[in-house]
Design a protein around this motif. Structure first.
Motif, PDB file in Angstrom:
ATOM      1  N   ALA A 366     -73.333  30.391 -45.788  1.00 62.32           N
ATOM      2  CA  ALA A 366     -73.238  31.522 -46.715  1.00 62.32           C
ATOM      3  C   ALA A 366     -74.525  32.346 -46.741  1.00 62.32           C
ATOM      4  O   ALA A 366     -74.649  33.286 -47.535  1.00 62.32           O
ATOM      5  N   GLY A 367     -75.489  31.991 -45.883  1.00 64.78           N
ATOM      6  CA  GLY A 367     -76.728  32.758 -45.803  1.00 64.78           C
ATOM      7  C   GLY A 367     -77.808  32.329 -46.774  1.00 64.78           C
ATOM      8  O   GLY A 367     -78.712  33.111 -47.076  1.00 64.78           O
ATOM      9  N   ILE A 368     -77.715  31.078 -47.260  1.00 65.82           N
ATOM     10  CA  ILE A 368     -78.706  30.556 -48.210  1.00 65.82           C
ATOM     11  C   ILE A 368     -79.361  29.328 -47.598  1.00 65.82           C
ATOM     12  O   ILE A 368     -78.678  28.353 -47.254  1.00 65.82           O
ATOM     13  N   TYR A 369     -80.680  29.338 -47.481  1.00 66.41           N
ATOM     14  CA  TYR A 369     -81.386  28.185 -46.938  1.00 66.41           C
ATOM     15  C   TYR A 369     -82.082  27.421 -48.059  1.00 66.41           C
ATOM     16  O   TYR A 369     -82.901  27.977 -48.802  1.00 66.41           O
ATOM     17  N   VAL A 370     -81.747  26.132 -48.192  1.00 67.57           N
ATOM     18  CA  VAL A 370     -82.412  25.230 -49.131  1.00 67.57           C
ATOM     19  C   VAL A 370     -82.828  23.985 -48.368  1.00 67.57           C
ATOM     20  O   VAL A 370     -82.408  23.760 -47.232  1.00 67.57           O
ATOM     21  N   ASN A 371     -83.649  23.166 -48.991  1.00 62.35           N
ATOM     22  CA  ASN A 371     -84.033  21.884 -48.398  1.00 62.35           C
ATOM     23  C   ASN A 371     -83.069  20.795 -48.864  1.00 62.35           C
ATOM     24  O   ASN A 371     -82.554  20.854 -49.984  1.00 62.35           O
ATOM     25  N   VAL A 372     -82.870  19.803 -48.009  1.00 64.87           N
ATOM     26  CA  VAL A 372     -82.009  18.689 -48.384  1.00 64.87           C
ATOM     27  C   VAL A 372     -82.765  17.388 -48.146  1.00 64.87           C
ATOM     28  O   VAL A 372     -83.477  17.241 -47.151  1.00 64.87           O
ATOM     29  N   ALA A 373     -82.645  16.465 -49.090  1.00 59.72           N
ATOM     30  CA  ALA A 373     -83.302  15.164 -48.980  1.00 59.72           C
ATOM     31  C   ALA A 373     -82.252  14.071 -49.058  1.00 59.72           C
ATOM     32  O   ALA A 373     -81.482  14.006 -50.021  1.00 59.72           O
ATOM     33  N   VAL A 374     -82.192  13.237 -48.016  1.00 58.95           N
ATOM     34  CA  VAL A 374     -81.260  12.117 -47.976  1.00 58.95           C
ATOM     35  C   VAL A 374     -82.049  10.835 -47.738  1.00 58.95           C
ATOM     36  O   VAL A 374     -83.251  10.874 -47.462  1.00 58.95           O
ATOM     37  N   HIS A 375     -81.381   9.697 -47.850  1.00 59.61           N
ATOM     38  CA  HIS A 375     -82.024   8.411 -47.590  1.00 59.61           C
ATOM     39  C   HIS A 375     -82.520   8.380 -46.141  1.00 59.61           C
ATOM     40  O   HIS A 375     -81.819   8.831 -45.252  1.00 59.61           O
ATOM     41  N   PRO A 376     -83.756   7.908 -45.861  1.00 59.83           N
ATOM     42  CA  PRO A 376     -84.661   7.147 -46.728  1.00 59.83           C
ATOM     43  C   PRO A 376     -85.682   7.991 -47.497  1.00 59.83           C
ATOM     44  O   PRO A 376     -86.576   7.426 -48.125  1.00 59.83           O
ATOM     45  N   ALA A 377     -85.601   9.322 -47.430  1.00 58.85           N
ATOM     46  CA  ALA A 377     -86.537  10.147 -48.196  1.00 58.85           C
ATOM     47  C   ALA A 377     -86.336   9.969 -49.694  1.00 58.85           C
ATOM     48  O   ALA A 377     -87.272  10.141 -50.482  1.00 58.85           O
ATOM     49  N   VAL A 378     -85.121   9.641 -50.097  1.00 61.28           N
ATOM     50  CA  VAL A 378     -84.786   9.346 -51.490  1.00 61.28           C
ATOM     51  C   VAL A 378     -83.995   8.041 -51.512  1.00 61.28           C
ATOM     52  O   VAL A 378     -83.455   7.624 -50.484  1.00 61.28           O
ATOM     53  N   PRO A 379     -83.898   7.372 -52.654  1.00 62.75           N
ATOM     54  CA  PRO A 379     -83.124   6.133 -52.715  1.00 62.75           C
ATOM     55  C   PRO A 379     -81.657   6.367 -52.368  1.00 62.75           C
ATOM     56  O   PRO A 379     -81.136   7.478 -52.537  1.00 62.75           O
ATOM     57  N   PRO A 380     -80.959   5.351 -51.877  1.00 66.68           N
ATOM     58  CA  PRO A 380     -79.530   5.495 -51.565  1.00 66.68           C
ATOM     59  C   PRO A 380     -78.744   5.988 -52.769  1.00 66.68           C
ATOM     60  O   PRO A 380     -78.972   5.552 -53.899  1.00 66.68           O
ATOM     61  N   GLY A 381     -77.829   6.939 -52.534  1.00 68.12           N
ATOM     62  CA  GLY A 381     -77.012   7.472 -53.606  1.00 68.12           C
ATOM     63  C   GLY A 381     -77.686   8.514 -54.462  1.00 68.12           C
ATOM     64  O   GLY A 381     -77.111   8.977 -55.452  1.00 68.12           O
ATOM     65  N   GLN A 382     -78.914   8.910 -54.096  1.00 70.70           N
ATOM     66  CA  GLN A 382     -79.641   9.902 -54.883  1.00 70.70           C
ATOM     67  C   GLN A 382     -80.081  11.092 -54.037  1.00 70.70           C
ATOM     68  O   GLN A 382     -81.143  11.668 -54.229  1.00 70.70           O
ATOM     69  N   ALA A 383     -79.240  11.463 -53.068  1.00 76.25           N
ATOM     70  CA  ALA A 383     -79.534  12.639 -52.248  1.00 76.25           C
ATOM     71  C   ALA A 383     -79.586  13.881 -53.132  1.00 76.25           C
ATOM     72  O   ALA A 383     -78.922  13.950 -54.175  1.00 76.25           O
ATOM     73  N   LEU A 384     -80.369  14.850 -52.720  1.00 75.96           N
ATOM     74  CA  LEU A 384     -80.482  16.071 -53.512  1.00 75.96           C
ATOM     75  C   LEU A 384     -80.767  17.273 -52.628  1.00 75.96           C
ATOM     76  O   LEU A 384     -81.229  17.146 -51.485  1.00 75.96           O
ATOM     77  N   LEU A 385     -80.459  18.434 -53.178  1.00 71.69           N
ATOM     78  CA  LEU A 385     -80.896  19.696 -52.601  1.00 71.69           C
ATOM     79  C   LEU A 385     -82.130  20.140 -53.376  1.00 71.69           C
ATOM     80  O   LEU A 385     -82.133  20.096 -54.605  1.00 71.69           O
ATOM     81  N   ARG A 386     -83.156  20.545 -52.653  1.00 71.04           N
ATOM     82  CA  ARG A 386     -84.398  20.977 -53.299  1.00 71.04           C
ATOM     83  C   ARG A 386     -84.577  22.470 -53.058  1.00 71.04           C
ATOM     84  O   ARG A 386     -84.684  22.918 -51.924  1.00 71.04           O
ATOM     85  N   MET A 387     -84.595  23.223 -54.153  1.00 73.83           N
ATOM     86  CA  MET A 387     -84.824  24.654 -54.064  1.00 73.83           C
ATOM     87  C   MET A 387     -86.197  24.990 -54.631  1.00 73.83           C
ATOM     88  O   MET A 387     -86.677  24.331 -55.552  1.00 73.83           O
ATOM     89  N   SER A 388     -86.816  26.009 -54.069  1.00 76.41           N
ATOM     90  CA  SER A 388     -88.076  26.503 -54.606  1.00 76.41           C
ATOM     91  C   SER A 388     -88.043  28.026 -54.566  1.00 76.41           C
ATOM     92  O   SER A 388     -87.566  28.621 -53.599  1.00 76.41           O
ATOM     93  N   VAL A 389     -88.532  28.620 -55.624  1.00 78.99           N
ATOM     94  CA  VAL A 389     -88.485  30.071 -55.745  1.00 78.99           C
ATOM     95  C   VAL A 389     -89.861  30.668 -55.479  1.00 78.99           C
ATOM     96  O   VAL A 389     -90.887  29.983 -55.544  1.00 78.99           O
ATOM     97  N   MET A 390     -89.859  31.959 -55.179  1.00 77.85           N
ATOM     98  CA  MET A 390     -91.083  32.709 -54.916  1.00 77.85           C
ATOM     99  C   MET A 390     -91.171  33.888 -55.869  1.00 77.85           C
ATOM    100  O   MET A 390     -90.160  34.372 -56.382  1.00 77.85           O
TER     101      MET A 390
END
Length: 423
Positions: A366-390
């Motif tokens: 859809a033209g939107i870039y965000v960061n994604v964190a999955v295991h092992p960067a985060v504990p199992p079952g706690q994946a997240l999308l990380r957004m940061s604004v400017m």
């Protein structure tokens, strides 16, 4: 006994199998080709996309004064210094940057490293030894834990932001410190890089004072953004003078590459002659130093104050928009003076790795870039999308992202019930 091939762990690692599968399905969120500066919109994989995954919080990587600072340094000193700061790599630019950083942070002195990672590594590994104890928040940056390992100090991590556990650890190591003859250092991120929550610095300062521990705060994501002068979370809490060491980076708000440690003159002088990451690493390239110095001067100006207000306003706008469409994210932190602080990092819990990657890909399409964190960067079952604004995001950019989130949330299955709660 047959010796195992050292490389077998690389060939058979389960994470690499996952990477191969994701690559085959064009679902790998990492190493996407960015063709252009990290502004609010950048060209990634041949398409313009709204960037909600950059730490360029104040948008200074494209600022004319910052680019001119890099150009001028390049012309005067060349592309590199071919030596360490300890030997032939210290220029007037490095010294000026350290002096201005110390003045900004309100400390006696500052030491500049070639990267932020080296700043943590070099400071902590030099200060601590086998007789010392270091207490870290489990959510601290990886560079802190690597530094602790190098120091061979006794390591005591506590569960993220659980100050009751921090207090128990302070009582234990401090009480038994005489047997080892060492000291105690507490190290915490100010703004935690993945989830954007804040360390409770007022309480942490009090605990360290009570139990005789020194305190170091990693201000990588707070410097330039938080506090009236933009020096970070310590300033926002009003505890700057009570924190022994503050670390910061140039790769976020200061629009360059490098890092620094601010503190007392005696500690900084010790690091100049004992920190291996400083003494045995090439000096930061002149263009990076020139850019950081120019960015610092913008941050300390009236324009810098306006940029800080704008990035924090954008963070609140996006946070409110996500909540209104039913998407869970970080809520503002109430400070001791009653004000509310929200860092420009907004996480969205996804639960399973699969759901996070599919949601990321739908946003990407859809033209939107965000960061994604999955295991092992985060504990199992706690994946997240990380957004940061400017600060340079316009409302239309954020509105387009919110519209995409709303549509994808309706189209994809409900998020995993194991998604971590943010509050």
């Amino acid at each position: 006994m047959v010796q195992q091939d050292l490389f077998e762990k690389a060939r058979g690692h389960e994470y690499l199998d996952l990477v191969r599968t994701l690559r085959q399905r064009d679902l790998l969120p990492y190493f996407r080709l960015v063709d252009g500066a990290p502004g609010p919109v950048a060209r990634i994989d041949g398409q313009d996309r709204i960037i909600l995954g950059s730490n360029n919080y104040l948008g200074l990587t494209g600022h004319e004064a910052v680019k001119e600072g890099a150009r001028s340094a390049l012309e005067e000193y060349g592309t590199g210094l071919a030596g360490s700061r300890f030997l032939n790599g210290t220029t007037p630019l490095h010294v000026a940057l350290e002096h201005e950083l110390a003045d900004w942070m309100g400390t006696e002195d500052v030491i500049v490293y070639s990267t932020g990672y080296q700043a943590n590594l070099g400071c902590i590994a030099a200060l601590l030894g086998p007789d010392d104890t270091v207490i870290c928040d489990s959510g601290d940056h990886a560079s802190i834990f690597d530094a602790v390992s190098m120091s061979r100090a006794r390591s005591r991590p506590f569960r993220h932001n659980r100050l009751d556990m921090l207090e128990k650890l302070l009582i234990g190591p401090t009480a038994g410190r005489g047997d080892r003859g060492g000291g105690t250092l507490v190290v915490v991120d100010g703004v935690f890089s993945m989830e954007g929550d804040l360390a409770r610095l007022s309480d942490i300062v009090g605990l360290c004072r009570e139990h005789g521990a020194r305190l170091m705060v990693d201000e990588a994501h707070g410097a330039g953004v938080l506090g009236a002068a933009g020096t970070g979370l310590c300033e926002a809490y009003g505890v700057s003078v009570d924190v022994d060491l503050r670390m910061g980076t140039f790769s976020k708000s200061l629009a360059s590459c490098g890092g620094f440690v601010a503190g007392s003159a005696e500690v900084i002088e010790f690091l100049r002659f004992q920190s291996h990451a400083f003494m045995f690493s090439a000096a930061a390239v002149p263009a990076a130093v020139g850019a950081a110095l120019a960015a610092l001067r913008v941050i300390r100006s009236e324009e810098g104050r306006e940029l800080r207000a704008r990035v924090l306003d954008n963070a609140h706008y996006l946070q409110r928009g996500l909540v209104e469409i039913g998407i869970e994210t970080r809520i503002p932190t109430t400070m001791p003076d009653g004000s509310e602080v929200l860092a420009p990092i907004l996480p969205v819990p996804m639960g399973s790795d699969q759901h996070a990657i599919l949601f990321w890909r739908a946003l990407y399409d859809a033209g939107i870039y965000v960061n994604v964190a999955v295991h092992p960067a985060v504990p199992p079952g706690q994946a997240l999308l990380r957004m940061s604004v400017m600060a340079t995001h316009e409302r239309e950019h954020l509105d387009r992202a919110l519209a995409a989130f709303a549509k994808i949330q309706a189209d994809l299955p409900e998020q995993d019930p194991a998604a971590a709660a943010f509050g």
